[in-house]
Structures are given as structure tokens and as C-alpha cells.
Design a protein around this motif. Sequence first.
Motif, mmCIF file in Angstrom:
data_model
loop_
_atom_site.group_PDB
_atom_site.id
_atom_site.type_symbol
_atom_site.label_atom_id
_atom_site.label_comp_id
_atom_site.label_asym_id
_atom_site.label_seq_id
_atom_site.Cartn_x
_atom_site.Cartn_y
_atom_site.Cartn_z
ATOM 1 N N GLU A 198 -2.491 -21.001 -2.725
ATOM 2 C CA GLU A 198 -3.306 -20.742 -1.247
ATOM 3 C C GLU A 198 -2.940 -22.646 -0.744
ATOM 4 O OE1 GLU A 198 -7.684 -21.780 0.956
ATOM 5 O OE2 GLU A 198 -6.992 -21.037 -0.624
ATOM 6 N N ASP A 199 -2.124 -23.214 -1.744
ATOM 7 C CA ASP A 199 -1.889 -25.187 -0.894
ATOM 8 C C ASP A 199 -0.375 -24.300 -0.433
ATOM 9 O OD1 ASP A 199 -3.956 -26.304 -1.753
ATOM 10 O OD2 ASP A 199 -3.350 -27.056 -3.175
ATOM 11 N N GLU A 200 0.423 -23.698 -0.731
ATOM 12 C CA GLU A 200 1.634 -23.518 -0.301
ATOM 13 C C GLU A 200 1.474 -22.319 0.981
ATOM 14 O OE1 GLU A 200 1.132 -23.646 -3.287
ATOM 15 O OE2 GLU A 200 1.760 -24.755 -4.692
ATOM 16 N N PHE A 201 0.983 -21.804 0.929
ATOM 17 C CA PHE A 201 0.805 -20.782 1.782
ATOM 18 C C PHE A 201 0.664 -21.560 3.308
ATOM 19 C CE2 PHE A 201 0.406 -16.253 -0.556
ATOM 20 C CZ PHE A 201 1.383 -15.841 0.664
ATOM 21 N N ARG A 202 -0.527 -22.635 3.234
ATOM 22 C CA ARG A 202 -1.645 -23.132 4.225
ATOM 23 C C ARG A 202 -0.108 -23.416 4.476
ATOM 24 N NH1 ARG A 202 -6.671 -23.154 5.700
ATOM 25 N NH2 ARG A 202 -8.034 -22.023 4.327
ATOM 26 N N ALA A 209 2.230 -23.358 12.566
ATOM 27 C CA ALA A 209 1.489 -22.978 13.642
ATOM 28 C C ALA A 209 2.446 -24.755 14.592
ATOM 29 C CB ALA A 209 0.487 -23.368 13.288
ATOM 30 N N LEU A 210 2.721 -25.880 14.118
ATOM 31 C CA LEU A 210 2.892 -27.064 14.499
ATOM 32 C C LEU A 210 3.498 -27.268 15.336
ATOM 33 C CD1 LEU A 210 1.973 -29.767 11.979
ATOM 34 C CD2 LEU A 210 0.968 -29.098 13.709
ATOM 35 N N SER A 211 5.639 -25.542 15.342
ATOM 36 C CA SER A 211 6.044 -25.431 16.062
ATOM 37 C C SER A 211 6.168 -24.985 17.161
ATOM 38 C CB SER A 211 7.292 -25.043 14.282
ATOM 39 O OG SER A 211 6.960 -23.755 14.586
ATOM 40 N N GLY A 212 4.745 -23.866 17.272
ATOM 41 C CA GLY A 212 4.510 -23.344 18.092
ATOM 42 C C GLY A 212 5.284 -21.946 17.902
ATOM 43 N N VAL A 227 -4.374 -14.201 3.628
ATOM 44 C CA VAL A 227 -3.236 -14.922 4.945
ATOM 45 C C VAL A 227 -3.399 -15.535 6.326
ATOM 46 C CG1 VAL A 227 -0.732 -15.129 5.028
ATOM 47 C CG2 VAL A 227 -2.308 -14.902 3.458
ATOM 48 N N LEU A 228 -3.982 -13.428 6.431
ATOM 49 C CA LEU A 228 -4.472 -13.905 8.408
ATOM 50 C C LEU A 228 -4.948 -14.668 8.602
ATOM 51 C CD1 LEU A 228 -3.350 -12.804 10.801
ATOM 52 C CD2 LEU A 228 -4.139 -10.929 10.159
ATOM 53 N N GLY A 229 -6.000 -14.699 7.857
ATOM 54 C CA GLY A 229 -7.102 -16.184 8.259
ATOM 55 C C GLY A 229 -6.581 -16.796 8.464
ATOM 56 N N TRP A 230 -6.314 -17.246 6.618
ATOM 57 C CA TRP A 230 -5.185 -19.115 7.322
ATOM 58 C C TRP A 230 -4.616 -19.317 8.277
ATOM 59 C CZ3 TRP A 230 -3.304 -17.560 1.472
ATOM 60 C CH2 TRP A 230 -4.435 -18.697 0.286
ATOM 61 N N TRP A 231 -3.867 -18.484 8.522
ATOM 62 C CA TRP A 231 -2.861 -18.681 9.639
ATOM 63 C C TRP A 231 -4.260 -19.054 11.026
ATOM 64 C CZ3 TRP A 231 1.029 -19.999 11.357
ATOM 65 C CH2 TRP A 231 1.823 -19.873 13.150
ATOM 66 N N GLN A 233 -6.519 -20.397 11.080
ATOM 67 C CA GLN A 233 -7.585 -21.798 10.223
ATOM 68 C C GLN A 233 -7.074 -22.700 10.586
ATOM 69 O OE1 GLN A 233 -9.267 -21.241 6.166
ATOM 70 N NE2 GLN A 233 -10.204 -19.522 6.606
ATOM 71 N N GLU A 234 -5.511 -22.417 10.407
ATOM 72 C CA GLU A 234 -3.844 -23.137 10.455
ATOM 73 C C GLU A 234 -3.818 -23.472 11.496
ATOM 74 O OE1 GLU A 234 -3.648 -25.940 7.984
ATOM 75 O OE2 GLU A 234 -4.679 -24.648 6.174
ATOM 76 N N GLY A 235 -4.552 -23.571 12.591
ATOM 77 C CA GLY A 235 -3.890 -22.818 13.970
ATOM 78 C C GLY A 235 -3.120 -22.296 14.425
ATOM 79 N N GLY A 236 -2.704 -21.615 14.199
ATOM 80 C CA GLY A 236 -1.909 -19.912 14.638
ATOM 81 C C GLY A 236 -2.140 -19.727 15.945
ATOM 82 N N ASP A 237 -1.717 -19.704 17.020
ATOM 83 C CA ASP A 237 -1.767 -19.181 18.242
ATOM 84 C C ASP A 237 -1.211 -17.923 18.618
ATOM 85 O OD1 ASP A 237 -3.646 -21.620 19.317
ATOM 86 O OD2 ASP A 237 -1.120 -22.820 19.665
#
Length: 280
Positions: A198-202, A209-212, A227-231, A233-237
Motif C-alpha cells: 500500500e505505501d508504495e502504491f500510494r 496526482a501532484l504532477s497533474g 488502487v482506484l480508491g487510493w488514487w 484519496q491521494e488527490g487524483g483528478d
Amino acid sequence: MPLPPDSHVHSEWSWDTPVGDMEGSCARAVELGLPAIAFTEHLDHTAWRVATEGPYVSDHLTSLADASGILTPPAFDAAGYLAAVHRCRERFPQLRILSGLELGEPHRHADQIARVLATGRFDRLLGSLHTLPDQDGFAEPWAIYPHRDPYEVVRAYLADVATMVTTSDTFDVLAHIDYPVRSWPTDDVGPFDPTVVEDEFREALRVTALSGRALEVNTRLPLHATVLGWWHQEGGDAITFGSDAHLPALVGHGFGEAAQLAQAHGFRPGRNLHGLWGRG
């Protein structure tokens, strides 16, 4: 709800797709009612070890490899490819057809990729990681699992994905973040559990996500819902959908289920049906 565009399709212009068919793939997209299709042909420069026996043997790949089993991908015919896209746009005016490339390991081959990108317009650029350093060369995950802990291989893969994202600015979409799972050794270690890494995926998702950039939901192997849920949560737009089809019959494969999964995790199509899906 209409199906999303297929943003990851290969044709005869990809070096590993000898039976691909650009026109046939367009016809299949029209049949399915897809609003758009992107031909993201392979642009690879990494030389790596291919299978000479076992379940991953490919006659086509073997024919391209040298006597020691090392394959160096052939050059990409950008002019021929772009001309074929133009012909398909004329033949299928009802379908939005995007040109594109799947850039293999762009952080390793920036200069070679830049020369190809300078030859014409490419609408959709995917960044992908297929190989990892292994035994004084490079190999795909399936070839590394027998002599390394499989979860350690995935950790190394995701770390390299994060490096690719943070050191290359040539692509718009991160392709198949779960690529190692395609060849996961279930018989030896049981089903793949994404929470183990999980840590590595996140981290890989966070820097993406930060790269846009957008994350691809690749249906060659259904993306694990976690994985899609983590995306999200991590701010994926944004997300795209890609069949990774190398045959016309596989264009749009699994898109109904993938679209439902995306909606369940907070993503919706935008006003432009040809575009990315965003957070709803």
C-alpha cells in the motif's frame, strides 16, 4: 451512460503487434459506440531479456531477439503511422481518432523520445514501465519473480514508476500501474494483495496526482478497486480507460465494468465525451 473512449490501443504500427489492424480497430470502436479511440503505439528503447521457453514464449519476440535472447525494439515509423491515422480519420469521420504513443521508460530514453516527438503531432502520450534492472540487464516482472520475492519486485516497480513520473515530463497519462500483476505467480504465493504494498502504491499515485497527470484504468487486467480508491484519496483528478488491445476484437474490452467501477469511486465523464473522466 455511454462508454468512455478507448485511450490505449495498438495496431500494426506497434513493433509487437504483427496481427494488429488500425482500420479494423476503428470499425470495432464504431460498432461499440465508443466516442473516440487513441492509437498509442509502442515507442521502446530498452533492450531486455525475452523468454526462450515456458508460458511467456512468443515466436514474434523470439524472432526479434539476438542469440542470447536480448530483444532491442526496432525503430518506430512515425511518418507511416501518422499517415495511417490520417487515412482512418477520412474513412471513419463519425469517430474521434487520436494519434499517440506509449512511451516505454521515458525517464531512461529522453533524447531518443524527443527526436520522435519532433516528427509530428501526437495527441495522447502514455508513460509506461515494462522492465526493471535485473542480472546486469533488464527484464519484465515475470522473469524476475522466480529469483526474487514477488512483493519486492512490485515494490521496486512502483518505486521506478515514482521515479519515472518525477523525472520525465514527456507524458500525460500513467499507463497500467499494476503491470506486474499481469504475471503474478499466484500458484506460488497466492492471489495478489495490493494492501501488502500500500505505501508504495500510494507514493506512486501521490506523485502522479501532484504532477497533474491522469491515471489509466487498464482493462487488460481489471484494476483492483482498492488502487482506484487510493488514487481518489491521494488527490487524483482524472482517469482514462485503456483496453491495451493488440487486436480489433479487444477494443473496449471490459469498459462497461470499468466505467461502473470508476463511478463507484467518484469519477464521472466530463461535458466532452472525448475527454478524460474527472472527479464527480
